[in-house]
Each structure stands twice: as C-alpha cells, then as structure tokens.
Design a protein around this motif. Structure first.
Motif, PDB file in Angstrom:
ATOM      1  N   LEU A 149      17.936 -29.969  12.779  1.00 34.32           N
ATOM      2  CA  LEU A 149      17.418 -28.613  12.978  1.00 34.32           C
ATOM      3  C   LEU A 149      18.525 -27.572  12.796  1.00 34.32           C
ATOM      4  CD1 LEU A 149      15.056 -26.752  14.130  1.00 34.32           C
ATOM      5  CD2 LEU A 149      16.204 -27.029  16.331  1.00 34.32           C
TER       6      LEU A 149
ATOM      7  N   PHE B 104      18.660 -24.788   9.818  1.00 36.35           N
ATOM      8  CA  PHE B 104      18.716 -23.350  10.107  1.00 36.35           C
ATOM      9  C   PHE B 104      19.859 -22.695   9.354  1.00 36.35           C
ATOM     10  CE2 PHE B 104      20.113 -19.623  12.439  1.00 36.35           C
ATOM     11  CZ  PHE B 104      18.927 -18.980  12.729  1.00 36.35           C
TER      12      PHE B 104
ATOM     13  N   THR C 217      19.565 -24.479  20.924  1.00 36.70           N
ATOM     14  CA  THR C 217      19.645 -25.440  22.020  1.00 36.70           C
ATOM     15  C   THR C 217      18.774 -24.999  23.194  1.00 36.70           C
ATOM     16  OG1 THR C 217      21.922 -25.831  21.358  1.00 36.70           O
ATOM     17  CG2 THR C 217      21.254 -26.720  23.480  1.00 36.70           C
ATOM     18  N   ALA C 218      18.930 -23.724  23.575  1.00 36.52           N
ATOM     19  CA  ALA C 218      18.165 -23.240  24.722  1.00 36.52           C
ATOM     20  C   ALA C 218      16.669 -23.185  24.410  1.00 36.52           C
ATOM     21  CB  ALA C 218      18.676 -21.858  25.124  1.00 36.52           C
ATOM     22  N   LEU C 219      16.350 -22.804  23.176  1.00 35.24           N
ATOM     23  CA  LEU C 219      14.949 -22.684  22.761  1.00 35.24           C
ATOM     24  C   LEU C 219      14.231 -24.030  22.816  1.00 35.24           C
ATOM     25  CD1 LEU C 219      13.335 -20.281  21.695  1.00 35.24           C
ATOM     26  CD2 LEU C 219      14.080 -20.844  19.402  1.00 35.24           C
TER      27      LEU C 219
ATOM     28  N   ALA D 216      27.798 -20.400  15.979  1.00 37.73           N
ATOM     29  CA  ALA D 216      27.816 -20.742  17.402  1.00 37.73           C
ATOM     30  C   ALA D 216      26.642 -20.084  18.121  1.00 37.73           C
ATOM     31  CB  ALA D 216      29.136 -20.301  18.032  1.00 37.73           C
ATOM     32  N   VAL D 217      26.316 -18.860  17.719  1.00 39.09           N
ATOM     33  CA  VAL D 217      25.189 -18.154  18.329  1.00 39.09           C
ATOM     34  C   VAL D 217      23.879 -18.865  17.980  1.00 39.09           C
ATOM     35  CG1 VAL D 217      23.943 -15.978  18.410  1.00 39.09           C
ATOM     36  CG2 VAL D 217      26.433 -15.974  18.290  1.00 39.09           C
TER      37      VAL D 217
ATOM     38  N   VAL E   2      27.487 -28.551  17.462  1.00 39.56           N
ATOM     39  CA  VAL E   2      28.121 -29.032  18.690  1.00 39.56           C
ATOM     40  C   VAL E   2      27.331 -28.629  19.936  1.00 39.56           C
ATOM     41  CG1 VAL E   2      30.470 -29.280  17.847  1.00 39.56           C
ATOM     42  CG2 VAL E   2      29.716 -27.073  18.713  1.00 39.56           C
ATOM     43  N   PHE E   3      26.577 -27.542  19.849  1.00 35.42           N
ATOM     44  CA  PHE E   3      25.800 -27.127  21.019  1.00 35.42           C
ATOM     45  C   PHE E   3      24.599 -28.047  21.253  1.00 35.42           C
ATOM     46  CE2 PHE E   3      28.110 -23.314  20.077  1.00 35.42           C
ATOM     47  CZ  PHE E   3      28.303 -22.707  21.295  1.00 35.42           C
TER      48      PHE E   3
ATOM     49  N   ASN F 217      13.646 -25.812  29.475  1.00 35.03           N
ATOM     50  CA  ASN F 217      13.190 -24.513  29.984  1.00 35.03           C
ATOM     51  C   ASN F 217      13.160 -23.431  28.896  1.00 35.03           C
ATOM     52  OD1 ASN F 217      15.894 -24.366  29.716  1.00 35.03           O
ATOM     53  ND2 ASN F 217      16.334 -23.691  31.809  1.00 35.03           N
ATOM     54  N   GLY F 218      13.149 -23.855  27.630  1.00 31.51           N
ATOM     55  CA  GLY F 218      13.030 -22.891  26.540  1.00 31.51           C
ATOM     56  C   GLY F 218      11.582 -22.661  26.153  1.00 31.51           C
ATOM     57  N   TRP F 219      11.368 -22.014  25.023  1.00 22.27           N
ATOM     58  CA  TRP F 219       9.997 -21.749  24.576  1.00 22.27           C
ATOM     59  C   TRP F 219       9.357 -22.965  23.917  1.00 22.27           C
ATOM     60  CZ3 TRP F 219      11.198 -16.444  21.781  1.00 22.27           C
ATOM     61  CH2 TRP F 219      11.373 -15.463  22.768  1.00 22.27           C
ATOM     62  N   PHE F 220      10.126 -23.710  23.120  1.00 23.43           N
ATOM     63  CA  PHE F 220       9.550 -24.802  22.327  1.00 23.43           C
ATOM     64  C   PHE F 220       9.689 -26.165  23.003  1.00 23.43           C
ATOM     65  CE2 PHE F 220      10.713 -22.194  18.310  1.00 23.43           C
ATOM     66  CZ  PHE F 220       9.666 -21.337  18.574  1.00 23.43           C
TER      67      PHE F 220
ATOM     68  N   LEU G  26      23.687 -22.023  20.054  1.00 24.23           N
ATOM     69  CA  LEU G  26      23.362 -21.704  21.449  1.00 24.23           C
ATOM     70  C   LEU G  26      21.874 -21.419  21.611  1.00 24.23           C
ATOM     71  CD1 LEU G  26      24.460 -20.792  24.342  1.00 24.23           C
ATOM     72  CD2 LEU G  26      24.444 -18.487  23.388  1.00 24.23           C
ATOM     73  N   SER G  27      21.346 -20.568  20.709  1.00 24.26           N
ATOM     74  CA  SER G  27      19.953 -20.153  20.840  1.00 24.26           C
ATOM     75  C   SER G  27      18.999 -21.312  20.572  1.00 24.26           C
ATOM     76  CB  SER G  27      19.678 -18.995  19.885  1.00 24.26           C
ATOM     77  OG  SER G  27      18.390 -18.501  20.101  1.00 24.26           O
TER      78      SER G  27
END
Lengths: 274, 286
Positions: B153, B157, B124-126, B117-118, B224-225, B130-133, B121-122
């Motif tokens: 992806l 991972f 998705t945001a990345l 899940a972590v 799911v994220f 507004n993420g880095w990639f 989450l990471s």
C-alpha cells in the motif's frame, strides 16, 4: 482544436461507471490520507495543536529544515540553469549521457544516497581520517544533511528548465549576441524571461522535496534529538514516542507546504507553456 | 588577422556563438561529480573492498534473501495495482469531462508533493484499528498494517503518479482520426480500445510501470511506519541496509545497497529504452 470527445466510447452508463470508479478510488486512496492528517492533528483542539507546533523540539526541527532548504534550493537553481544552458544551447559529445546522469538521483533510493555519503564522509569512510584530522564534522551534522538533500533534489530544476530551453532553440539568443549583448545580458534579458515560470515551478518542487526528504537524511543525520532532527525525522520520533497527535501536528506543517506547492503548480501550469 | 581564413577549408560546423559554454558545463560537471558521482563511487569501492565471497555471503544470508523477497513481492503487488489504477486515471482524466476533474487531476500529484514520512504516518493511522479504514477491513478479515499488504500500500501510494503522468500526455496526443477510422470500419468500443488505443499507449504505460516499480523497490520513508519491520516477515531491503549501518556493519549495508543500486540502474535503462520506443511511436502516430 482541443481534444474533441471521441465519436464512440463506452455508453453513457459505461462512462459514468468509469468516472465513478476513478473518483471513488482516488478519494479512498489519496484524498482520505491527506484529509486524515489534519483531522488527527486537530483531534484534540486548536490549543493542543498550537502547543505541539510551538514545542521547542518541533520549532528546532522546523528551523533546521528551513535552513537546509534555504541552502539547497538556490544551489539547485544555479545548477539547474547551468545544466540546461550547457545542454540545450550547445552541442557537444556526451550530451545524451549527461542528461541521463542528471536524472540518476531520481532512480536511486535516498537510503542508498545516504549510505554513499556515510561511506565517503563517515568515520570509517574514505575521507573520514582526513576530516577528523582537520576537525571537520560532515556526518551527523548540518553539512551532511545539506549534501544528501542536494543529491536527492539534483534533477528537479534542470528537468523543468531543460526541455523548455531546448524547445525554444537559440535563435533569440543568437540575435541578441549579434546585436552586441554580452553573456550576462543575453541570459537576463532574453533567456530568463522565457524560462522564469518553469524555473519557479522547478524551485517549488525542489523546495517541497528538500523539506520532505526522509530516508537519506535519516542515514546521515544520526537522529540526534534537538540537534540534527529535521521535520520529517521529528515526525517519526514523535510517532515512535507514541505521541500520535504531536506527530500529526508536525506532519500537518509539511502537508501545508506540499499543498502550497501543488497550488503553485496548478497556477503555473498554464503559464509555463506560454 | 589570420583568423579570417578559418572559414574556407574546414568542414562547415555550427560555430559556438552563445557564450558561457565553459562556465555552464564546468558548473554542471563539478556539481554532478561532487554531489552524485564521487559518493556513488565510494559505495562501489566499498563493494569491491568486501570481495566477491563475502559479498555473496552477505547478500545470500537468509535474512537478506527474505528482505529482497518481501521487497520484490510487495513492489509487484503495488505495481500491478498502479498499472490498472493509473491507466484508469489517465483515461478518465483525458477522455471525459465532469465536475471536479481539475481537483482529481491535482490530487494525482499529492503522492509526489507529500513527504513520504507523512504519507506513511497517515496511511498507518488510517488503516490501523482506530483509523477510518482499519475497522472496516478488520471486519472483512483483512489486515493491512504490519503486513506485506501495508508495504505494498505504501509503495503504491508513493509511486502511482509515475503511471498516470507517463500515459496521460500520450493519450492526449493521440490522433482522433485513428479511432474514427476504426469506428467507420464498424469496430466496437472494446475492440477499438484493445486494438487501436492500447497498442499506442503500451510503451508509455510500460515505461511508467517500470519507473513505479523501481521507485517501489527503493521506497523507505512511507514503509517504515506501516511495515512493523519484523525480520523475515515485514523487513524490506532498504531497511535492512539501514539496520546494518546502525550496527556499524558497513560491509553489510554497502552490499545490500549495491544490489538495490544495480536494480535501480537496470530499471532506469529499461525505462529509458521504453521511453525511446514510446517517442518513436508518438512521432509515427502523428
């Protein structure tokens, strides 16, 4: 002789390109997601971070996850030792099948494990009527979370200890028996010192997995806010609430546990073989 | 007093000297039965209760077929990436010395240690706007979040260590004499890799890829994220089973779960056969 540099290989330039490619991809693909968790968690400063962690719902999730791990890990260690002792120190028909069976939870998606448990203990499940008649709540409560976590983590200790016990053979134990040691003494004085690092390593991996379990727990916990939300489920809940910083703060605690597990692993790697 | 005679006529078989056999085997079987076997049987019984006709109707419904297709396609993409990236990592970590190598090696374990899940989450945001990639890829016209690429992806991972950690020990154990012989015979580096090294690591590599593929098919937490979970577009099979449960459609959930279980067990079998082949190869190579 430790692996000598082979006398051939791509030129120095080729070697540098391959190393560069490996480092670059790993930084982008694995290190960046790891670092990003902390960057986001602290993006509004320490105080917001602390407030997010100390929020009652987060604290409850941490508490529930801790309790689950405290119940599951010792049981798993006991199972792992028993399985390794039976398989590695004795010969009996069906040993190979037993070893494969122990590995099966690795191949089964946690979601499927959760569904299995729901079909067994849920209201419409096989044992559902009996459980209800006796007023026992397994699903959507701590017992269900513990059971499904036990399923998912079942192979973790056994698979670390078993190969080591097998490699060590039974000579030392047989000598101890000949000298008059009883079963418990043989295990404590002879076997345990030989396997302690592998055992610790397995327990650490098991803890990391138990703490992070998501899919299976998601099915059996019912996601009751403030009651059956473990830490990984709480991360999802905060994310769905569009509280990204809160989600990352909760996630950062799980990430710290993962990093501790990796550091312990690196420290134990050398000792395990010795 | 009569026990003394047992050693004479009976075929010589190692007698059980070590204690605790009944206790340890009993504990193991009890744990396996209650924790793993009975729950899995509960699922199989549910499948039998549904009956073949309804089972087929559930599994072949357009939404289920789409979910299976999406899951398989993404898992293939993820596994192809991991096959190449994992092989590169195993090779670089075994054959070259460079600063930071130990950190790189430790990073290979992150996907196993990090809760899915972590990771989800990471990632998705990345990869979001507004993420880095996300912005970089958006400029190139590539959308990852809420597409099948995001699913692939997340799968890649969570399953990459399987390839690295299966190939690595085989590469470490390879007898350098084989390659030295090839050098003596005048083979060029690429020829040596394709003709000597690659055949030796092939079984382990395939076994690692099979396990990674199996893991990808069953992955849930990370996906799911990032997937957005739109039916017919980005809904994976495990999620569809989950949704059926939430609708109290236990038959639907059980049928889809059984298909995934069958996939997992077949892939486990293939992976075990490949590992067996690999271990024979390793012994022969010594």
């Amino acid at each position: 002789m430790s692996t000598p540099a082979p006398p051939y290989g791509p030129s120095r330039r080729g070697e540098r390109i391959l190393i560069g490619l490996a480092v670059g991809l790993t930084v982008l693909f694995i290190a960046a997601p790891l670092a990003f968790i902390f960057v986001r968690a602290f993006s509004q400063g320490w105080q917001v971070y602390a407030a997010n962690i100390l929020h009652p719902a987060t604290l409850h999730a941490i508490w529930l996850t801790t309790i689950t791990a405290i119940i599951v890990v010792p049981l798993n260690v006991a199972f792992g030792i028993a399985a390794a002792w039976a398989v590695a120190k004795h010969r009996f028909p069906g040993r190979g099948i037993l070893v494969t069976m122990i590995e099966i939870p690795f191949s089964i998606s946690p979601i499927i494990a959760g569904i299995c448990y729901l079909l067994l203990y849920g209201r419409q499940g096989l044992l559902g009527p009996w459980l209800q008649a006796n007023d026992l709540q397994v699903m959507f409560a701590l017992p269900g979370i513990v059971l499904v976590t036990m399923f998912v983590t079942a192979p973790f200790v056994a698979r670390e200890v078993l190969p080591l016990m097998q490699a060590q053979g039974t000579e030392q134990e047989q000598a101890a028996v000949t000298l008059g040691a009883n079963g418990w003494q043989v295990f404590r004085r002879v076997t345990l010192p030989n396997i302690k690092w592998a055992l610790l390593y397995g327990a650490v991996l098991c803890t990391a997995r138990a703490v992070g379990e998501f899919g299976g727990v998601s099915v059996v916990s019912g996601n009751i806010r403030g009651q059956t939300n473990t830490l990984p489920l709480h991360v999802e809940l905060l994310f769905n609430d569009l509280n990204a910083v809160g989600a990352f703060a909760a996630a950062s605690t799980l990430t710290l546990i993962a990093i501790v597990a990796l550091v312990v692993k690196a420290l134990l790697e050398g000792r395990k073989a010795a | 007093m009569t026990a003394v005679a047992t050693n004479t006529g009976a075929p010589v078989r190692a007698k059980r000297v070590l204690p605790g056999f009944t206790l340890s085997l009993g504990t193991t079987l009890l744990y396996m039965t209650f924790i793993v076997l009975i729950p899995v049987i509960a699922l199989i019984l549910k499948g039998a209760e549904i009956g073949p006709a309804r089972f087929w109707a559930i599994v072949s419904s357009p939404r289920a077929v789409a979910a299976f297709q999406i899951t398989l396609t993404a898992a293939v993409i993820a596994t192809v990436f991991n096959a190449l990236y994992g092989l590169l990592m195993a090779w670089v970590l075994v054959r070259y010395e460079f600063p930071g190598k130990r950190v790189l090696d430790a990073l290979m374990d992150v996907p196993f240690a990090l809760p899915t899940a972590v990771a989800g989450l990471s990632l998705t945001a990345l990869f979001s706007a507004n993420g880095w990639f996300g912005p970089v890829l958006a400029a190139l016209g590539v959308e990852v979040v809420y597409t099948i690429w995001g699913i692939a992806l997340a799968m890649a991972f969570t399953s990459v260590p399987f390839v690295v950690r299966t190939v690595q020990p085989v590469l470490e154990d390879m007898d350098p004499a084989l390659e030295q012989a090839a050098v003596t015979l005048g083979a060029r580096p690429w020829t040596i890799f394709t003709r000597v090294v690659f055949p030796a690591i092939l079984p382990a590599w395939l076994a690692g890829c099979t396990t990674a593929f199996a893991r990808s098919l069953g992955e849930f937490g990370a996906i799911v994220f990032i997937a957005g979970n739109l039916p017919f577009r980005t809904e994976i099979a495990a999620l569809l089973a989950y949704i059926r449960l939430e609708e109290f459609d236990y038959n639907g959930a059980a049928a889809i779960a059984l298909v995934l279980l069958a996939f997992a067990l077949v892939l486990l079998l293939i992976s075990n056969l490949l590992q067996f082949w690999a271990s024979r190869y390793r012994e022969a190579g010594r």
